[in-house]
Design an enzyme around this catalytic site. Structure first.
Site, short mmCIF file in Angstrom:
data_model
loop_
_atom_site.label_atom_id
_atom_site.label_comp_id
_atom_site.label_asym_id
_atom_site.label_seq_id
_atom_site.Cartn_x
_atom_site.Cartn_y
_atom_site.Cartn_z
N ASP B 72 -19.12 25.20 -58.75
CA ASP B 72 -17.73 24.85 -58.39
C ASP B 72 -16.92 26.19 -58.31
OD1 ASP B 72 -17.83 23.30 -61.65
OD2 ASP B 72 -17.87 25.42 -61.32
N ASP B 141 -15.97 14.73 -71.19
CA ASP B 141 -15.99 13.40 -70.65
C ASP B 141 -17.28 13.01 -69.81
OD1 ASP B 141 -13.84 14.07 -67.67
OD2 ASP B 141 -15.64 14.99 -68.19
N HIS B 143 -18.90 14.84 -67.76
CA HIS B 143 -19.08 15.25 -66.23
C HIS B 143 -19.89 16.36 -65.98
CE1 HIS B 143 -15.43 17.99 -66.74
NE2 HIS B 143 -16.48 18.68 -66.74
N GLU B 148 -16.05 13.88 -61.82
CA GLU B 148 -15.48 13.50 -62.94
C GLU B 148 -15.92 11.97 -63.11
OE1 GLU B 148 -12.08 16.12 -64.04
OE2 GLU B 148 -14.17 15.74 -64.43
#
Lengths: 415, 277
Positions: B72, B141, B143, B148
């Site tokens: 990313d 979280d 991810h 997400e």
């Protein structure tokens, strides 16, 4: 690997196993050079998909920006102030020799001389870059003749001058022309000096205060008119006095225009300034300290008699082992100091030892600060991307191992 | 799934680095057959990169025939910004190794056409013959990359808007000023990573413990996108003790009991020095 560089095909050199002086710190980083300038390797990697053509193993050396000497009167038997038909070759000889001291750029200095000498010598030497032939010439430093009689030091009295024609005209009359002049040292208490200071600053010439009996206000006025340097602090000026600090007071003056700075030259040879005085100046204003050699013709030569401008001087062989060899030079028949025979790298080592400063500070005193003083720090005096690759490789004791100009090796110890 | 549990961050970084090193050397990459590696950024893989650099410096591992694809990159952050993933990869990995710059791929968050950039990235991966080993991390979280909660588990490389949690987690890199943190990123999709032959996920620290437990002890759920790897044939999770804090004792005991088997994958650590001549 296939070459894939899109910006330039010029070869890229990567200096590895070194500590470089960047952002005021010595960092373990590689140094990349292309076409004589420091290259951003991250941009090279991502934008050009490029890589190094040649790797130079520095074996743990320190890489600092090449030293810049803004006050050097000669050396190796050459006296820049001695009028001759071939000043160039004298300057070239010194320029080449000083590569050994890590100096990559310098201002050949002329002491007080008659107009005929300036008219003859100045046109012969242009500002030019360095290389294998020697350190680059940044322009002359004209120390005099507009200086104080009481503080003439070793300068010949008969050639001292005043600004009798108002300032600007005196400059042209005396020097003949101001091309290829980087700096002028003058005494600001001389009447009409302001006009001369302004004229010089307008032409981009650095104005330095020295060989003067100015008080602090006179000095401050000169700074406000554009002066930005003090020639060999403490020497040839009134001593610091707590009710009138004189020129020395500029170090902590609050009358300096915002955004401007006053730099000061120090001859850190162990002779011209007592280490305690050196420390006081350094602690008062560390970022303004500029190391200079003020080297004279006898620098690099064995003991004997030599000329300095229009005078004859003799070495009194006093050896003071302070990180090297320093002899005392006196004007014949007096006890007035006249220049030094210290080399720039000796000055860097001595300064570090006497002041207790960091390696970075010592190195910046001989590179970054003189470049800032002369207004050339966008390309010299540092290892920022885009700056000229004038480098000096040093060991931990700050002895010069090799010197590079525009990325090319121009001197190596033992070569 | 293999769950490899080490005592602390240093040990898990080292285990992962040894694993990657062995994988590359076993593959025996060459001019005609590059090893393709997917790479993460962040504080978790930092120790692993340090170890890989060490193996390179000692002459045991070369990246000459390795192609890399990062997961990313932020959108709109100048490439030279110290917090860009380009900067991270250059400073923490690329500048210390011998990879050919043309083989180090990172999404360009400043491309004129972001969707085209993502499309091209997928094509580049295809052209390189797919990813042999995709190394990744996990967010608090759950991810993977910037997929997400709520991301499709079959997603491909695309532009994503970052969740509040992620922005807050990243604030520490932007002077704790939320307004300075990028809000969008380009990221490989869950599907993109699932296409890799092998996946190696690094998870360290107590703050990742809940995410790990949801990812491997609950069902496959797009709210915890790492859970998708339950359906990948060859996934290895490398973690430290702290990351196991929310797991059932039974799970931890089972996998700790297998460590002697897991360790065969990294012992001995191979070296390219043994391959030459």
């Amino acid at each position: 690997m296939p070459s894939n560089k899109s910006v330039s095909d010029a070869p890229i050199t990567q200096f590895i196993n070194c500590r470089i002086l960047r952002d005021h710190h010595l960092q373990r980083e590689d140094l990349w050079v292309r076409e004589g300038r420091i290259l951003d390797p991250e941009k090279l990697f991502f934008d050009e998909k490029g890589y190094a053509d040649e790797r130079v193993d520095c074996e743990g050396s320190i890489i600092a920006p090449g030293f810049i000497d803004v006050q050097i009167n000669g050396g190796y038997g050459i006296d820049f102030s001695q009028p001759s038909n071939d000043v160039s070759s004298g300057i070239s000889l010194v320029a080449q020799k000083i590569l050994e001291h890590g100096v990559t750029s310098f201002c050949p200095t002329l002491v007080t001389s008659p107009p005929s000498v300036y008219h003859k010598v100045l046109p012969q030497v242009k500002v030019h870059g360095g290389g294998r032939h020697g350190a680059g010439v940044l322009g002359f430093h004209l120390e005099g003749p507009f200086i104080s009689l009481e503080k003439k030091g070793a300068h010949p009295e008969q050639y001292l001058r005043t600004f009798s024609s108002g300032g600007k005209d005196d400059l042209m009359e005396t020097y003949g022309g101001l091309d290829n002049v980087a700096m002028v040292t003058l005494a600001p208490e001389l009447p009409n000096s302001q006009s001369a200071v302004r004229e010089l600053c307008q032409r981009g010439i650095t104005v330095s205060l020295g060989h003067s009996v100015a008080n602090l206000s006179q000095a401050e006025e000169a700074v406000q008119a554009g002066a930005s340097f003090i020639t060999h602090l403490f020497n040839a000026m009134l001593p610091f006095h707590h009710r009138d600090p004189g020129i020395v007071g500029l170090l902590t003056s609050d009358q300096i225009p915002p955004g401007r700075m006053v730099y000061y030259g120090m001859i850190a040879d162990g002779i011209h300034t007592n280490p305690a005085a050196l420390r006081i100046a350094h602690r008062a204003h560390p970022s303004g300290l500029v190391l200079v050699t003020d080297a004279i013709t006898a620098m690099g030569l064995p003991p004997g008699r030599h000329t300095l401008g229009q005078q004859v001087v003799e070495i009194q062989g006093l050896h003071a082992y302070v990180a090297g060899l320093t002899d005392v030079f006196l004007v014949l028949g007096t006890t007035t100091l006249c220049g030094s025979i210290a080399t720039m790298d000796m000055c860097v080592r001595h300064f570090k030892q006497a002041s207790g400063c960091s390696v970075e500070e010592a190195l910046e005193g001989a590179s970054l600060h003189p470049a800032q003083l002369l207004g050339i720090s966008h390309k010299k005096g540092n290892l920022d991307y885009g700056s000229d690759a004038d480098l000096v490789l040093l060991d931990d004791a700050l002895n010069v191992k090799a010197t590079y100009i525009s990325g090319e090796e121009v001197w190596r110890r033992g070569a | 799934m293999r769950l490899v549990i080490l005592d602390d961050y240093a040990q898990s970084s080292e285990w992962a680095a040894k694993y990657i090193c062995n994988r590359i050397i076993q593959f025996n990459p060459s001019e005609d057959r590059y090893f393709t590696l997917g790479l993460p950024t962040g504080s978790t893989p930092y120790g692993c990169y340090q170890k890989l650099i060490q193996y390179h410096r000692s002459g045991d591992l070369s990246f000459k025939y390795v192609k890399t694809f990062n997961m990313d990159e932020y959108v709109g952050l100048p490439r030279s910004h110290p917090q860009s993933y380009h900067s991270y990869m250059w400073n923490n990995f690329f500048k210390h190794i011998d990879i050919n710059p043309a083989n180090a791929h990172i999404l360009d968050g400043n491309a004129d056409d972001l969707e085209e950039e993502c499309q091209k990235y997928e094509e580049k991966i295809q052209e390189a013959g797919g990813i042999q080993l995709f190394v990744g991390g996990i967010g608090p979280d759950g991810h993977i990359a910037f997929n997400e909660p709520g991301s499709s588990l079959v997603s491909r490389t695309r532009v994503k808007t970052l969740a509040k949690d992620t922005i807050m987690a990243n604030a520490r890199f932007f002077d704790n000023d939320l307004s300075k943190v990028p809000t969008m990123a380009l990221t490989v999709g869950v599907g993109t990573v699932m296409d890799a032959k092998e996946v190696l996920i690094l998870i360290t620290g107590a703050h990742k413990a809940l995410a790990l437990s949801r990812a491997i002890e609950e069902g496959v759920n797009h709210m915890w996108t790492v859970s998708a790897f339950q359906q990948h044939p060859t996934t290895t999770f490398v973690c430290d003790e702290d990351a196991t804090l929310e797991l059932r004792v039974k799970t931890v005991k089972y996998f700790k009991g297998l460590m002697h088997v897991h360790n065969k994958l990294v012992d001995p650590v191979l070296s390219m020095k043994d391959q030459d001549k």
